[in-house]
Design an enzyme around this catalytic site. Sequence first.
Site, PDB file in Angstrom:
ATOM      1  N   CYS A 158       0.814  -1.224   0.000  1.00  0.00           N
ATOM      2  CA  CYS A 158       0.000   0.000   0.000  1.00  0.00           C
ATOM      3  C   CYS A 158       0.844   1.267   0.000  1.00  0.00           C
ATOM      4  O   CYS A 158       0.446   2.281  -0.566  1.00  0.00           O
ATOM      5  CB  CYS A 158      -0.950  -0.013   1.207  1.00  0.00           C
ATOM      6  SG  CYS A 158      -2.332  -1.158   1.018  1.00  0.00           S
ATOM      7  N   HIS A 182      -5.157   5.917  -1.560  1.00  0.00           N
ATOM      8  CA  HIS A 182      -5.571   6.953  -0.605  1.00  0.00           C
ATOM      9  C   HIS A 182      -5.004   8.314  -1.020  1.00  0.00           C
ATOM     10  O   HIS A 182      -3.921   8.384  -1.617  1.00  0.00           O
ATOM     11  CB  HIS A 182      -5.069   6.559   0.789  1.00  0.00           C
ATOM     12  CG  HIS A 182      -5.392   7.529   1.864  1.00  0.00           C
ATOM     13  ND1 HIS A 182      -4.621   8.642   2.116  1.00  0.00           N
ATOM     14  CD2 HIS A 182      -6.406   7.558   2.767  1.00  0.00           C
ATOM     15  CE1 HIS A 182      -5.150   9.318   3.129  1.00  0.00           C
ATOM     16  NE2 HIS A 182      -6.225   8.689   3.536  1.00  0.00           N
ATOM     17  N   LEU A 184      -3.184  10.540   0.174  1.00  0.00           N
ATOM     18  CA  LEU A 184      -1.801  10.901   0.475  1.00  0.00           C
ATOM     19  C   LEU A 184      -0.793   9.837   0.034  1.00  0.00           C
ATOM     20  O   LEU A 184       0.367   9.890   0.431  1.00  0.00           O
ATOM     21  CB  LEU A 184      -1.631  11.209   1.966  1.00  0.00           C
ATOM     22  CG  LEU A 184      -2.210  12.555   2.418  1.00  0.00           C
ATOM     23  CD1 LEU A 184      -2.031  12.756   3.910  1.00  0.00           C
ATOM     24  CD2 LEU A 184      -1.572  13.720   1.655  1.00  0.00           C
ATOM     25  N   LYS A 185      -1.226   8.875  -0.782  1.00  0.00           N
ATOM     26  CA  LYS A 185      -0.276   7.908  -1.331  1.00  0.00           C
ATOM     27  C   LYS A 185       0.437   8.507  -2.552  1.00  0.00           C
ATOM     28  O   LYS A 185       0.005   9.513  -3.120  1.00  0.00           O
ATOM     29  CB  LYS A 185      -1.000   6.619  -1.718  1.00  0.00           C
ATOM     30  CG  LYS A 185      -1.543   5.834  -0.525  1.00  0.00           C
ATOM     31  CD  LYS A 185      -0.441   5.401   0.418  1.00  0.00           C
ATOM     32  CE  LYS A 185      -0.918   4.399   1.467  1.00  0.00           C
ATOM     33  NZ  LYS A 185      -1.866   4.955   2.430  1.00  0.00           N
ATOM     34  N   ASN A 186       1.519   7.850  -2.966  1.00  0.00           N
ATOM     35  CA  ASN A 186       2.317   8.392  -4.071  1.00  0.00           C
ATOM     36  C   ASN A 186       1.518   8.470  -5.369  1.00  0.00           C
ATOM     37  O   ASN A 186       1.707   9.390  -6.168  1.00  0.00           O
ATOM     38  CB  ASN A 186       3.575   7.552  -4.275  1.00  0.00           C
ATOM     39  CG  ASN A 186       4.531   7.646  -3.099  1.00  0.00           C
ATOM     40  OD1 ASN A 186       4.156   8.081  -2.006  1.00  0.00           O
ATOM     41  ND2 ASN A 186       5.774   7.238  -3.305  1.00  0.00           N
TER      42      ASN A 186
END
Length: 368
Positions: A158, A182, A184-186
């Site tokens: 994740c 999500h 704020l993921k890369n």
Amino acid sequence: MYDVRYSYLLEQFADPAPILAEIGRLVATGDFTLGKPVAEFEKRFAELIGVRHAIGVGSGTDALKLPLKALGIGHGDEVITAANTFIATVGAIAETGATPVLVDCDDSFCMNVDYVEAAITEKTKAIMPVQLTGEVTDMGKLMAIAQRHNLPVVEDACQGILSEFAGKRSGTHGIAAGFSLHPLKNLNVWGDAGVVVTNDDGMNEKLRLIRNHGMKNRDEIAILGCNSRLDSLQAVVGNWLIGQTSEITRRRIENAAYYDAGLAGLPGLRVPPRRPNVKHVYHLYMVFAERRDELYKYCLDNGIEAKIHYPIPLYQQEGLKHLGYAPGTFPVTDRHAKEVISFPVDQHLTRAQQDRVIETVRKFCHGR
């Protein structure tokens, strides 16, 4: 509020008009459930990771849970994972009815594979390594253990999109892997979403059934499933951003290297080891600080929005006491909970902002 903020979303989506225009075109088609944007995103995601299949689901947590369900894991079974992970990993295992079995980490922030074999019992049905922070577990050693014991490996990737161990990309080691999209993921979207990847045709077929109530078609139910479909709207956002993933990764790696150089050798602060056979993609940039809580407050007071991932180990949380682990069972996880601090590392940071972080930390460490 802060001179150096943690969340970069206002910058990333400062001009949402192009994405909104794409969403407008989607609305005009009424193609809202497992529509063409989802199929396009799945194809592009599979190509990005280098796998045969990508299955869009409702969240990163579901991207971990559904492969376990596809493997038939449930009540009475055990799944081994990392003691220092985020709650979603353990929650996904628990939702299947299985028991999470924890092993300690090392200073890479990933599970210490040397402890895995001792945790295997006759109830063990899978191993779920966590590519925490964008680092990567020693997958060579772990896969050898899994093969020796005939155990499937489902990666929690994740936080690890485009990370690699020994030149092999996260998501390609085990029977399946889960990724989070999500905000704020890369690689991110405008809400919760996730992707499962696999090279196994049977796993792909079963996952596509499970995510959509087990429906073969509108009238036939092949197995009991659930409702965990990637929304077409989120797929539109994902399709807009997926082409930027490699550049986002490059910028994060570059920013992390700049921090490493600027923070090296400071008294009371330690940069984690950087393994040459790992491509760390820095979903999080974390260092160890002897006076972490004081440094954290100092940063906030001086306009730097730092974070702590995570201040209370999972096994010491009220909601996981039933697992029966005594305080001190996982000493490295405990130390990390007391020492780690995270600084912004995203692709929108300027060098001036990074210099501000470095100078603030240096002043604290030198007592100025």
